[in-house]
Scaffold this active site. Structure first.
Site, PDB file in Angstrom:
ATOM      1  N   GLU A 134      29.131  27.641  46.093  1.00 55.40           N
ATOM      2  CA  GLU A 134      28.838  29.036  46.426  1.00 55.40           C
ATOM      3  C   GLU A 134      28.929  29.259  47.942  1.00 55.40           C
ATOM      4  OE1 GLU A 134      25.316  32.404  45.814  1.00 55.40           O
ATOM      5  OE2 GLU A 134      25.027  30.359  45.077  1.00 55.40           O
ATOM      6  N   GLU A 192      21.239  38.208  40.636  1.00 54.40           N
ATOM      7  CA  GLU A 192      20.306  37.316  41.316  1.00 54.40           C
ATOM      8  C   GLU A 192      19.488  38.084  42.356  1.00 54.40           C
ATOM      9  OE1 GLU A 192      20.703  32.746  42.904  1.00 54.40           O
ATOM     10  OE2 GLU A 192      21.940  34.256  43.878  1.00 54.40           O
TER      11      GLU A 192
END
Length: 295
Positions: free
Chosen positions: A153, A247
């Site tokens: 990520e 998220e």
């Protein structure tokens, strides 16, 4: 339609929690996926993992996993014993994920999470990157044996050094050179680091294996200033079929508030009931964007 999920710690102040409770909650709200930090799995025996796996199967919820790697396992460390310890630690996490039937793990799983205290220059960044790539080849090779895709990520400059942009993440994945290593992009981080989020998504293209959504202020999608039309048009342009997991982090307090640096409640008086309503809202918002772009 892409499978849609939410990160468990939208509700919880600590990384470890009652996973079965949130599996059932995610299913009741209408999510396909529950994502959570993988590290607590190492503290569970197989009987507990079996309970979680059964609960997910019964609820029809897919489990996905994220890692914010503790610096004591930093794959970029100059200390070879720290790096080797990190490799073995992450291999054990992969084994637990595979035991639960998981097929994807992501996050800051390639360096210690958080910006280092010492001064970093370009040459040091490149040395750290090379150390990380060498470790990643071993970790991802092990993950391939379990059928697990390992996503790296790209995160903002305050949470990492090695991968801040889609270009850096793509180059890293190509250099690792394994089919089960991919890119995860997150709109919260992209808003800080990318010149154009749509172009960043298009650059990742087929290497984009999973996607996180969150507003510029870490609230749920639709409660901030991001240009979601640009984001979803780009996902449509690359024919993205992967998971989309929201998220948001909106509560101060506990391990999560400390680690995410949430110093005020972003939703006033964030009771569980209010958070449930917000979760349902972000799901409906995301579904509406998928319908708009025929995804």
């Amino acid at each position: 339609m892409n499978k849609l999920g939410i990160f468990m710690n939208f509700w919880e102040e600590n990384w470890a929690a009652d996973h079965i409770k949130y599996i059932n909650k995610a299913a009741k709200i209408g999510f396909d996926i529950l994502e959570f930090q993988a590290q607590p799995l190492l503290e569970m025996d197989n009987s507990r993992l079996d309970e979680i796996k059964k609960a997910a199967a019964d609820a029809g919820v897919l489990l996905t996993f994220s890692v914010g790697l503790d610096k004591k396992y930093d794959l970029t460390s100059a200390d070879s014993s720290v790096r080797s310890g990190g490799v073995e630690y992450l291999k054990r996490i992969v084994e637990k994920v595979a035991y639960l039937g998981g097929d994807i793990i992501s996050g800051v799983s390639y360096e210690g999470w958080g910006s280092p205290s010492e001064i970093i220059n370009y040459d040091d960044k490149q040395v750290r990157r090379e150390r990380s790539i060498n470790c990643m080849k071993e970790i991802a090779g092990s993950a391939a044996g379990y059928g697990v895709t390992y996503c790296v990520e790209a995160v903002n400059r305050f949470e990492g050094v090695v991968l801040n942009t889609a270009v850096e993440a793509v180059d890293y994945v190509k250099e690792v050179g394994l089919d089960n290593v991919g890119v995860l992009l997150d709109t919260y981080h992209m808003n800080i680091e990318e010149n154009d989020m749509g172009e960043a998504i298009r650059h990742a293209g087929s290497l984009l294996k999973s996607f996180h959504t969150g507003e510029n202020n870490r609230k749920p999608p639709g409660m901030g200033t991001l240009d979601w039309d640009k984001v979803f048009k780009a996902l449509k342009d690359i024919d993205f079929k992967g998971n989309i997991v929201s998220e948001p982090f909106v509560q101060m307090g506990g391990e999560v508030g400390r680690d995410i640096k949430t110093w005020r409640n972003l939703i006033p008086d964030p009771t569980e009931e209010k958070l449930d309503v917000a979760a349902k809202g972000l799901l409906e918002f995301t579904q509406s964007m998928l319908r708009k772009y025929d995804m």
